[in-house]
Motif scaffolding. Structure first.
Motif, PDB file in Angstrom:
ATOM      1  N   GLU A  33      41.061  36.970  23.976  1.00  0.00           N
ATOM      2  CA  GLU A  33      41.331  35.545  24.180  1.00  0.00           C
ATOM      3  C   GLU A  33      42.187  35.310  25.426  1.00  0.00           C
ATOM      4  O   GLU A  33      41.925  34.391  26.205  1.00  0.00           O
ATOM      5  CB  GLU A  33      41.997  34.950  22.946  1.00  0.00           C
ATOM      6  CG  GLU A  33      41.047  34.856  21.768  1.00  0.00           C
ATOM      7  CD  GLU A  33      41.737  34.589  20.439  1.00  0.00           C
ATOM      8  OE1 GLU A  33      42.979  34.417  20.416  1.00  0.00           O
ATOM      9  OE2 GLU A  33      41.033  34.565  19.423  1.00  0.00           O
ATOM     10  N   GLN A  37      41.078  33.362  28.802  1.00  0.00           N
ATOM     11  CA  GLN A  37      41.878  32.267  29.337  1.00  0.00           C
ATOM     12  C   GLN A  37      42.103  32.453  30.840  1.00  0.00           C
ATOM     13  O   GLN A  37      41.963  31.506  31.619  1.00  0.00           O
ATOM     14  CB  GLN A  37      43.221  32.205  28.608  1.00  0.00           C
ATOM     15  CG  GLN A  37      44.130  31.097  29.073  1.00  0.00           C
ATOM     16  CD  GLN A  37      45.481  31.131  28.356  1.00  0.00           C
ATOM     17  OE1 GLN A  37      45.878  32.131  27.772  1.00  0.00           O
ATOM     18  NE2 GLN A  37      46.194  30.027  28.415  1.00  0.00           N
ATOM     19  N   ALA A  40      38.582  32.039  32.638  1.00  0.00           N
ATOM     20  CA  ALA A  40      38.152  30.642  32.667  1.00  0.00           C
ATOM     21  C   ALA A  40      39.012  29.834  33.630  1.00  0.00           C
ATOM     22  O   ALA A  40      38.498  29.011  34.396  1.00  0.00           O
ATOM     23  CB  ALA A  40      38.210  30.043  31.259  1.00  0.00           C
ATOM     24  N   TRP A  95      34.579  29.541  24.538  1.00  0.00           N
ATOM     25  CA  TRP A  95      35.083  29.614  25.909  1.00  0.00           C
ATOM     26  C   TRP A  95      33.974  29.345  26.913  1.00  0.00           C
ATOM     27  O   TRP A  95      32.853  29.815  26.753  1.00  0.00           O
ATOM     28  CB  TRP A  95      35.678  30.992  26.183  1.00  0.00           C
ATOM     29  CG  TRP A  95      36.949  31.238  25.448  1.00  0.00           C
ATOM     30  CD1 TRP A  95      37.077  31.828  24.225  1.00  0.00           C
ATOM     31  CD2 TRP A  95      38.259  30.885  25.861  1.00  0.00           C
ATOM     32  NE1 TRP A  95      38.395  31.874  23.856  1.00  0.00           N
ATOM     33  CE2 TRP A  95      39.154  31.291  24.850  1.00  0.00           C
ATOM     34  CE3 TRP A  95      38.776  30.261  26.990  1.00  0.00           C
ATOM     35  CZ2 TRP A  95      40.518  31.102  24.943  1.00  0.00           C
ATOM     36  CZ3 TRP A  95      40.138  30.075  27.083  1.00  0.00           C
ATOM     37  CH2 TRP A  95      40.993  30.496  26.066  1.00  0.00           C
TER      38      TRP A  95
END
Length: 173
Positions: A33, A37, A40, A95
């Motif tokens: 994750e 993050q 992205a 995502w």
């Protein structure tokens, strides 16, 4: 008048290569994750890399042919466990990031370093070990992947705390 060369993307602080994250079965989701993050936020693809320490790279490449360390071991040991691929797909479902997963052969720190150089990664993301007796024994005998990476890399290494322990007497609240 001398011409000033254009700065490298790294020198300008702009990341251009993919984000490489080390993954393994039963890993805490926070590692993938956090890597998602970062990827992205930078508009970069995410490459999930599973290093299989039971095989070694025959030709020295990360994604090339591999052979088992134990010739009597399970045939076809190299590969990505289906459960790992499914878990990552589930974690990344929300995502907005392009991602892939690659198998690597050999000791994880070396395999991740080779892959980072091969793909021109902007960053390597790994998690810390869990606070369990088996993890402590592994760290004493094999060392820490994160420690080996951040001492020998030219690209940034982000180490994500998996389950940080905060002392009871910590009064920094």
């Amino acid at each position: 008048m001398t011409e000033t060369p254009a700065p490298h993307p790294e020198a300008s602080g702009k990341m251009s290569g993919p984000i490489l994250v080390g993954v393994m079965p039963r890993q805490q989701p926070v590692v993938v994750e956090k890597a998602a993050q970062v990827a992205a936020g930078a508009g970069l693809p995410l490459v999930c890399a599973y290093a299989d320490a039971t095989v070694y790279p025959v030709d020295g490449t990360t994604g090339g042919p591999a052979a088992p360390i134990d010739p009597d071991g399970v045939e076809g040991a190299q590969g990505i466990p289906e459960s790992l691929t499914a878990s990552i797909a589930e974690q990344l479902a929300g995502w907005d990031v392009a991602w892939s997963i690659v198998p690597l052969a050999g000791e994880p720190a070396h395999a991740l370093a080779r892959e980072a150089a091969s793909i021109g990664a902007s960053m390597i993301v790994v998690g810390t070990r869990e606070h369990k007796l088996t993890a402590a024994i592994k760290e004493l005998t094999a060392g820490s992947v994160a420690r080996r990476l951040f001492h020998r890399q030219e690209v940034p290494v982000l180490v994500v705390p998996v389950n940080p322990r905060v002392p009871d007497d910590d009064d920094d609240d």
